[in-house]
Design an enzyme around this catalytic site. Structure first.
Site, PDB file in Angstrom:
ATOM      1  N   LYS A 176     -15.870  -9.919   7.100  1.00 14.45           N
ATOM      2  CA  LYS A 176     -14.855 -10.803   6.520  1.00 14.45           C
ATOM      3  C   LYS A 176     -15.494 -12.085   5.999  1.00 14.45           C
ATOM      4  O   LYS A 176     -15.003 -12.707   5.072  1.00 14.45           O
ATOM      5  CB  LYS A 176     -13.791 -11.130   7.573  1.00 14.45           C
ATOM      6  N   GLU A 198     -16.622 -11.056   2.724  1.00 18.28           N
ATOM      7  CA  GLU A 198     -15.482 -10.823   1.833  1.00 18.28           C
ATOM      8  C   GLU A 198     -14.949 -12.145   1.269  1.00 18.28           C
ATOM      9  O   GLU A 198     -14.648 -12.253   0.074  1.00 18.28           O
ATOM     10  CB  GLU A 198     -14.365 -10.099   2.593  1.00 18.28           C
ATOM     11  N   CYS A 234      -8.571  -2.168   3.526  1.00 21.55           N
ATOM     12  CA  CYS A 234      -8.468  -3.373   4.360  1.00 21.55           C
ATOM     13  C   CYS A 234      -9.810  -3.816   4.887  1.00 21.55           C
ATOM     14  O   CYS A 234     -10.011  -4.978   5.220  1.00 21.55           O
ATOM     15  CB  CYS A 234      -7.581  -3.137   5.571  1.00 21.55           C
ATOM     16  N   GLU A 279       0.830  -1.200   0.000  1.00 15.04           N
ATOM     17  CA  GLU A 279       0.000   0.000   0.000  1.00 15.04           C
ATOM     18  C   GLU A 279       0.871   1.258   0.000  1.00 15.04           C
ATOM     19  O   GLU A 279       0.577   2.234  -0.701  1.00 15.04           O
ATOM     20  CB  GLU A 279      -0.935  -0.017   1.217  1.00 15.04           C
ATOM     21  N   GLU A 315       2.055   1.679  -3.421  1.00 12.23           N
ATOM     22  CA  GLU A 315       1.009   2.197  -4.299  1.00 12.23           C
ATOM     23  C   GLU A 315       0.805   3.691  -4.048  1.00 12.23           C
ATOM     24  O   GLU A 315       0.659   4.494  -4.982  1.00 12.23           O
ATOM     25  CB  GLU A 315      -0.305   1.437  -4.052  1.00 12.23           C
ATOM     26  N   SER A 366      -7.320   2.022  -2.503  1.00  9.28           N
ATOM     27  CA  SER A 366      -6.115   1.239  -2.773  1.00  9.28           C
ATOM     28  C   SER A 366      -6.540  -0.084  -3.388  1.00  9.28           C
ATOM     29  O   SER A 366      -7.529  -0.684  -2.984  1.00  9.28           O
ATOM     30  CB  SER A 366      -5.383   0.984  -1.451  1.00  9.28           C
ATOM     31  N   CYS A 383     -11.003  -2.542  14.148  1.00 12.65           N
ATOM     32  CA  CYS A 383     -11.348  -3.964  14.247  1.00 12.65           C
ATOM     33  C   CYS A 383     -11.550  -4.432  15.686  1.00 12.65           C
ATOM     34  O   CYS A 383     -12.276  -5.391  15.926  1.00 12.65           O
ATOM     35  CB  CYS A 383     -10.252  -4.805  13.588  1.00 12.65           C
ATOM     36  N   GLU A 426     -14.196 -12.997  -6.805  1.00  8.36           N
ATOM     37  CA  GLU A 426     -12.848 -12.732  -7.312  1.00  8.36           C
ATOM     38  C   GLU A 426     -11.753 -13.336  -6.421  1.00  8.36           C
ATOM     39  O   GLU A 426     -10.615 -13.443  -6.835  1.00  8.36           O
ATOM     40  CB  GLU A 426     -12.614 -11.226  -7.497  1.00  8.36           C
TER      41      GLU A 426
END
Lengths: 170, 632, 671
Positions: C362, C365, C303, C283, C286, C323, C507, C370
């Site tokens: 999560k 996710e 994230c 990151e 990037e 990102s 979190c 993908e």
């Protein structure tokens, strides 16, 4: 309502055009949600989900909020209502003057119940309202906009028969 | 409106023009066009009058306009005159003749006899209890016993004419308030008058205004609560239909007092005519420049918007009403903060009932002393009530506080109605007052002077003014259950005591009327009722158990009859009512007599049988056995 | 009565209590040591005043709900009269009458506020009948399960979803005793505009909203001898697990957790902090690349899957700002699929990847299409902290008898920076540490950037990183994010890097963490993360030797082609509510008709879709095509930003005009 006298639009597109017109007239102001839904309901005779979703998008409100408002107020219908909406008053004055036997008679006549409010041919819907404010004429019922006072089970059924006969004419 | 085209509407000249127009009328035919009379065909009667007057070759005035010069008979409409069951009502002025239940067929006779001949048509006049005919309102006990202040112009003036309102002195007090009186002065004046909120709670109006007045803020609101949701109450409807400008003038005075810049009328959509009239009145007042950017030349702005409710009783509660205007579910929120501090859009807001606001210009006009000369010390003035139920004369009445139930039910109401007959005190069982928030009054309260405090003292309340008379054939548990059904359905569902409590109270009442409850249910009903009363979030929740608690207290024996004897003394609760045999249908086949397990049925063969109610256990065997459906 | 102007006091149950900064009487009472019961009071949310359990008796004012009363000097308050006790008890009994309580099988058992209060208030029987019809459970969402029959209608979830998250997927519907809390149109949570953050379930006092459970699937995987089961443990899990297993609050339980997982059947235990370190490297790289090459700025972190989902559904125009880095969980999953079969000597298909996460999003996710390698999910199973505690409890393991063990290498190696990901602001701080080391003279500079720490939902700081002045922001709670986005869009604020975490506090405050009705546990967890960072010798991701080795052996360098394939992803706009559309033309209904879908979603609306739709219908009707073509309005074609979009058959016409669409229609009709 200012659009109350405008005839209900007939085609799907005309209805939708009416919705966009309503939204624009209220400046797409989310605070105007209740009057917007009232006017949209006049165009569709109920509030279809897709239309509520569109209203939510246009007002930048969560759809759950629009659904929450639509289900809170008794006037909003989530299913199509009949051509003739019979609102039987069950306010105190009408109740003590025996409005419930009228309700029972009308429901029996039209094959409706507490759960089933609209006839299959979409001709009649029967609802109760808490008070029409015409207590002096108790028991009272409203057929669309027309008030009928001092009813009893047989006059109410006769009224429905009259409407049916009129509708049966070509 | 006669001066629509001119630059500025002048109240005085409009009134003078209207007066001039009125003076050219030879006679006036005023047809009541309230909701009740309209449903009975008032507009057809009006059209018939116009037609027959013209046919008779009499000059007619359709619209009262200053620029017209011919004389003639004016045919016009008024708002609700209150005596709805006698409608359509037609008044002939200046003769002051009132005709009841006028049909289109009656019109030619009225035109010939009264308008041409000047003689009353006796058969259409109200018939008093002694059989005599009454000429006008003054002779009819229903009207004669009332003191109509706020209703005075209802049913007299044309509610759709701002000129007519000005002609009665309208908008003078608003002008005085805006031009001559200070905001504090106004609040003090209303406080001194002792005016209390007519919508239910009876909170002093002046103090409510003062609480909002002292708040800082450029933008404040006055809301007219016209969401009259009590079943069995239509006082506000009548005022809005009959004299909508009086409500607007009241709002304008309140606006000056509290410093409001915007007004809202939150109006029940079940009242389409009231909606129409109020919208029309607001539009006319705007066009006249009375509402708008420059009120009475003060350079200050005040506007009014009308919003229709969407069917939620709870929106009569202040904070729920505000939530509804803001586009939310109409759920009350905790107070404090009060609307005076944080109301609509979080800004200072005063909410007053229709009748309260309509009273304000009258108080300013008559003065504090004159107002206080009516009513009681703690509750000055008059109050409208919707008198309905088992009473001879149903309709809208206005009496001073301190009037007794006896005066209302027997003098104005003309007595109790039972089985279609006029009865006296012996048929009187109770009056339910205050609707779903109120309680019952019984024979022992017949001579109690009614006001806010005396009613609260006996567990009832003025409420918005619904007054339902009940005869001795009424089951009080059924009445309690009726109100509980209503409050359960109308509970917003937010706070636990109201949502869960009303649901359980209804379930318990259901058990009682189905004969499935024992004596312990009464204690549980009372306990839940008290919990709802004390712990609920809003005023409507807190008063929701009143009808049940009140009947539990006053009609304990009737509850006991239901739960212990399994008997409904009024024979209303089907499950608790022994069947009877229709003597006309019964052929005396003895089938039911044989099947009855307790021998409660007597009768000779081929003679109608009879069921002994005392012995009957309501098992229903006779009903299913009878082939002729004579048992029910 | 005279009141001392210096110390203003009120009297609570006969004892004087100083008036402090309490927002309401309830807080003052609780501060004085009386834990008044409530369902609907939540310090993070607006006052609702519905449960009526916090009633108190105020002298001169009678019985009032203390949550909505402002404490005033001289107030005399009683909290425990017999009448109050009876009111609370009856209120609770009324609630229980229609509560579909099956305590023994309920996920919230032992953590349920209703159960707790019923016990505390001594409700030993329910004298009222059930009047409500049973309400079916909603298991459509991979993240949150809903059981409306257990709902007490306190509205905490509704206010959380709208006030804190700015989403409004849940609201009240219907009224009175028919009231329910539900997504729009009675849909399931999985079919609604929910972003899976699960915060609704975090504040739910009963079992009406609970994190979805995959415990059974985990037992199966652990118990299957053919499978090689690897587990990754997220930073925030280790500082919260102890709450459920009798360890000190905020204590780092990673060691015993590793031991317990191996006893449960895990073949290897790794640390998500490792891929957090990897995320920092990718990151930061990037970010530097965007900064240097005039890329889309500011850059947002990615994230947090609930935030990504929010961006896709609610601010699609912002997606180029996110990102492209996968989250640490998914970086781990991709690496595991690529490298672990060889390292652990198992068939790729026999490898089960389990995540231990503080998070319900999560779970969602991991199901995104993908995130698959060779037809296998990169992460097979996501378990929350609550679920792993249940597994441990179910196994009968006594943690006090376990010796802490280290995680497996190489993916068990971490730095303090990786652990910081558990706190809001942690990603920012980790990136800043890395940038300070890389951009400057190569020496490790300061470790701690305390300016991005703190309890506030939005923290903005200007930092000097190796001579580079950057403005960074750390936001938690999506309503806070939305406000900051609006400010940035409006040009009122210039920010370079924005870290967004959906859950308040990051979190550690995730919805999968242990139930905490007190609201105190999160602070301990935050402190625990900070302590865990300080306990590390290596506190900068640049120091993680395993990460370095990974680049050397497999990924070449940060941002390389391989790194991109493995560690980066793409985002796309997603419709909030599927399958809603509106027929606009009127023709005979039948098959074989061409479907033309015009988008009226927010983005397309701004691009003028509405007049286009009217013109389009007119054009179709003018050409008499309504017998062959159905024009429908729809709400998102998931191509936001290119609008107005119209789908003709299978083809999407972007930047649509009537001419373009009619041409497309003609083309399709011509075959």
């Amino acid at each position: 309502m200012s659009t109350a006298c405008a005839p209900a639009p007939a085609t799907p597109h005309a209805k939708f055009a009416r919705v966009t017109e309503i939204l624009d007239r209220h400046d797409r102001d989310p605070a105007r949600l209740v009057p917007i839904l009232q006017e949209v309901q006049e165009a569709y005779r109920y509030l279809p989900q897709e239309v509520m979703a569109f209203v939510a998008t246009a007002l930048d409100l969560p759809p759950s909020k629009v659904f929450g408002v639509a289900t809170f107020y008794a006037h909003f219908a989530l299913e199509p209502k009949g051509k003739y909406v019979i609102k039987l008053c069950d306010g105190t004055a009408c109740h003590v003057r025996d409005s419930i036997p009228i309700l029972d008679a009308l429901r029996a006549k039209l094959g409706l119940s507490e759960a089933k409010k609209t006839t299959d041919d979409q001709m009649f819907t029967i609802e109760t309202v808490s008070c029409l404010g015409a207590c002096g004429l108790a028991p009272v019922m409203l057929v669309n906009e027309d008030v009928h006072g001092q009813m009893n089970p047989s006059t109410a059924v006769a009224l429905v028969d009259g409407i049916k006969a009129k509708e049966a004419q070509p | 409106m006669s001066t629509a085209a001119t630059a500025r509407y002048e109240i005085d000249s409009a009134a003078a023009d209207y007066d001039a127009a009125l003076s050219r009328t030879t006679r006036r035919v005023v047809i009541c066009a309230g909701t009740g009379c309209l449903s009975a065909g008032a507009l057809k009667v009006r059209d018939a009058f116009r037609h027959h007057i013209e046919t008779a070759g009499l000059p007619i005035i359709v619209e009262l306009r200053a620029e017209d010069h011919h004389k003639g008979i004016h045919v016009g409409t008024s708002g609700c005159q209150g005596f709805c069951q006698q409608g359509p009502l037609v008044t002939i002025l200046p003769d002051n003749i009132l005709y009841c239940k006028v049909t289109v067929e009656d019109v030619p006779e009225i035109v010939i006899s009264t308008l041409v001949g000047g003689n009353p048509v006796e058969r259409l006049q109200y018939q008093a209890a002694d059989g005599g005919r009454c000429r006008g309102q003054a002779e009819i006990p229903f009207y004669a016993q009332q003191q109509r202040i706020v209703l005075q112009q209802c049913g007299v003036i044309d509610p759709e004419s701002i000129d007519a309102y000005c002609h009665t002195g309208g908008y003078r007090q608003a002008r005085r308030a805006w031009r001559e009186l200070g905001d504090k002065e106004l609040c003090d004046l209303v406080t001194a008058s002792g005016l209390r909120g007519r919508g239910g709670g009876g909170f002093p109006t002046g103090r409510k205004w003062e609480a909002c007045r002292i708040q800082q803020g450029e933008r404040k609101f006055i809301i007219c609560n016209a969401d009259e949701g009590d079943p069995g109450a239509f006082m506000n409807r009548s005022v809005m239909e009959g004299n909508p400008h009086s409500v607007i003038e009241g709002m304008m005075i309140a606006a000056k007092a509290i410093g409001a810049t915007e007004g809202w009328v939150y109006l029940r959509a079940e009242y389409p005519l009231a909606v129409k009239r109020v919208r029309r009145a607001v539009a006319d007042a705007e066009r006249a420049g009375l509402l708008g950017p420059d009120v009475f030349g003060t350079g200050r702005s005040f506007t009014i918007q009308v919003m229709e409710g969407a069917g939620a009783f709870v929106c009569g509660e202040e904070t729920a009403l505000i939530a509804s205007i803001e586009g939310h579910r109409g759920m009350p929120r905790p107070k404090p903060p009060f609307p005076a501090q944080k109301g609509l859009w979080g800004l200072p807001t005063t909410i007053n009932n229709v009748e309260t606001l309509a009273m304000v210009p009258l108080i300013l006009g008559m003065g504090v002393e004159a107002f206080r000369s009516r009513g009681t010390k703690g509750s000055p003035g008059t109050k409208t009530f919707a008198l309905t139920g088992h009473v001879v004369n149903t309709g809208l009445i206005e009496v001073p506080f301190g009037a007794t139930l006896r005066q209302i039910v027997f003098d104005i109401g003309g007595g109790v109605l039972m089985d279609g007959k006029v009865c006296g005190e012996e048929a009187f069982k109770a009056v339910q007052i205050g609707g779903p928030s109120g309680g019952c009054l019984t024979k022992e309260h017949l001579d109690l002077p009614l006001d806010y405090d005396s009613l609260r003292g006996v567990g009832a309340m003025v409420g918005s003014g619904g007054m339902v008379v009940m005869n001795t054939k009424t089951c009080m548990i059924d009445v309690a259950r009726f109100f509980m059904t209503f409050t359960k359905a109308e509970s917003c569902g937010k706070c636990v005591p109201c949502r869960e409590g009303t649901r359980q109270m209804l379930a318990m009442l259901d058990q009682i009327v189905e004969g499935k409850a024992d004596e312990s249910v009464m204690a549980r009903l009372a306990e839940v009722g008290q919990t709802v009363q004390i712990a609920s979030l809003c005023g409507l929740g807190k008063t929701a158990p009143s009808p049940v608690l009140s009947t539990l207290r006053l009609f304990k024996d009737e509850y006991l009859a239901h739960v212990v004897d399994k008997r409904c003394p009024a024979r209303k609760c089907k499950a608790l009512t022994p069947p009877t045999i229709d003597a006309h249908l019964c052929r005396g086949c003895m089938a039911c007599l044989k099947v009855c397990p307790v021998g409660a049925i007597h009768g000779e063969k081929k003679q109608p049988h009879v069921i002994d109610a005392e012995k009957c256990i309501k098992c229903g065997a006779c009903i299913t056995t009878c082939k002729l459906k004579a048992v029910a | 009565m005279t009141t001392n102007t210096a110390t203003k006091t009120l009297t609570i149950d006969g004892r004087p209590v100083d008036i402090a900064q309490d927002r309401n009487l309830l807080e003052a009472i609780r501060r004085s040591g009386v834990d008044l019961p409530t369902f609907c009071y939540h310090s993070e949310l607006s006052v609702y005043g519905a449960c009526r359990l916090c009633v108190v008796d105020i002298e001169g004012r009678g019985i009032q709900a203390s949550c909505s009363i402002v404490p005033e000097p001289g107030m005399v308050v009683k909290t425990a009269t017999p009448q109050l006790r009876k009111l609370r008890k009856t209120t609770l009994e009324l609630l229980l009458a229609n509560h579909e309580g099956h305590c023994t099988t309920c996920d919230k058992d032992a953590h349920c506020r209703l159960q707790d209060l019923a016990r505390r208030l001594g409700v030993d029987r329910v004298r009222f009948q059930r009047t409500a019809a049973p309400k079916p459970a909603d298991r459509t969402s991979p993240s949150v399960h809903r059981e409306p029959g257990k709902c007490v209608l306190c509205g905490d979830c509704v206010r959380m979803c709208s006030e804190v998250q700015g989403v409004g997927a849940l609201d009240f519907a219907f009224r009175g005793s028919d009231t329910t809390v539900q997504p729009a149109f009675g849909r399931g949570m999985g079919e609604a505009d929910c972003i899976n953050c699960g915060q609704c379930s975090r504040v739910c006092p009963t079992g009406a909203l609970v994190p979805a459970s995959d415990v059974e699937a985990a037992w199966e995987a652990f118990g299957d001898p053919r499978r090689t089961v690897v587990v990754q443990v997220a930073p925030a899990v280790r500082v919260a697990l102890g709450e459920l297993l009798d360890l000190p609050a905020g204590a780092d339980a990673m060691g015993v957790l590793c031991a317990a997982l191996r006893r449960l059947g895990a073949d290897a235990v790794y640390d998500t902090s490792f891929t957090a370190d990897l995320t920092v490297v990718e990151e930061a790289n990037e970010f530097a690349h965007r900064l240097k090459n005039g890329g889309v700025m500011p850059m947002f972190t990615s994230c947090c899957p609930a935030w990504v989902s929010y961006a896709e559904k609610f601010t699609p125009d912002l997606l180029p700002h996110l990102s492209s880095c996968k989250s640490p969980q998914q970086m781990f999953g991709a690496l595991a699929r690529k490298l672990l079969p060889e390292q652990l000597k198992c068939e790729a298909k026999d490898l089960t990847v389990i995540s231990l996460m503080p998070c319900t999003a999560k779970k969602y996710e991991a199901t995104r299409p993908e995130f698959e390698t060779g037809g296998l999910r990169d992460v097979d199973l996501v378990l929350t902290t609550q679920e792993i505690a249940r597994l441990i409890a179910g196994s009968g393991l006594d943690l006090s008898m376990l010796t802490p063990e280290p995680p497996d290498l190489p993916f068990g190696m971490k730095t303090g920076a990786g652990v910081l990901f558990g706190n809001s602001g942690g990603v920012t701080e980790a990136v800043l540490r890395y940038a300070a080391a890389v951009l400057g003279d190569g020496k490790l500079r300061r470790h701690e950037f305390t300016e991005v720490r703190g309890p506030d939902g939005t923290r903005i700081a200007e930092v000097d990183v190796g001579g580079l002045k950057l403005t960074v922001a750390a936001v938690s709670g999506l309503a806070n994010a939305r406000r900051l986005i609006e400010e940035v869009k409006a040009g009122q604020r210039k920010v370079d890097l924005i870290e967004v975490m959906a859950c308040p506090g990051g979190c550690v405050g995730g919805a999968g963490q242990p139930v905490d009705h007190t609201g105190c546990a999160r602070c301990d967890r935050t402190a625990g993360i900070v302590a865990a960072d300080r306990a590390e010798i290596m506190r900068n991701s640049v120091e993680n030797m395993a990460v370095k080795a990974l680049y050397d052996e497999h990924l070449e360098k940060p941002g390389s082609h391989t790194a991109h394939d493995l560690l980066h992803t793409e985002y796309r706009p997603r419709r909030r509510l599927g399958d809603l559309d509106l027929l606009l033309t009127q023709g005979e209904q039948g098959t074989g008709r061409l479907l033309v879908m015009a988008c009226l979603g927010t983005s397309c609306h701004l691009h003028g879709s509405q007049p286009l739709v009217h013109e389009l219908v007119a054009a179709v009707e003018a050409r008499g095509l309504q017998q062959r073509v159905d024009v429908r309005a729809t709400f998102c074609l998931e191509r936001c930003g290119e609008g107005p979009n119209v789908k003709v058959g299978e083809r999407v016409v972007a930047g649509a005009t009537v001419a373009k669409v009619m041409a497309a229609i003609d083309e399709v009709l011509a075959g």
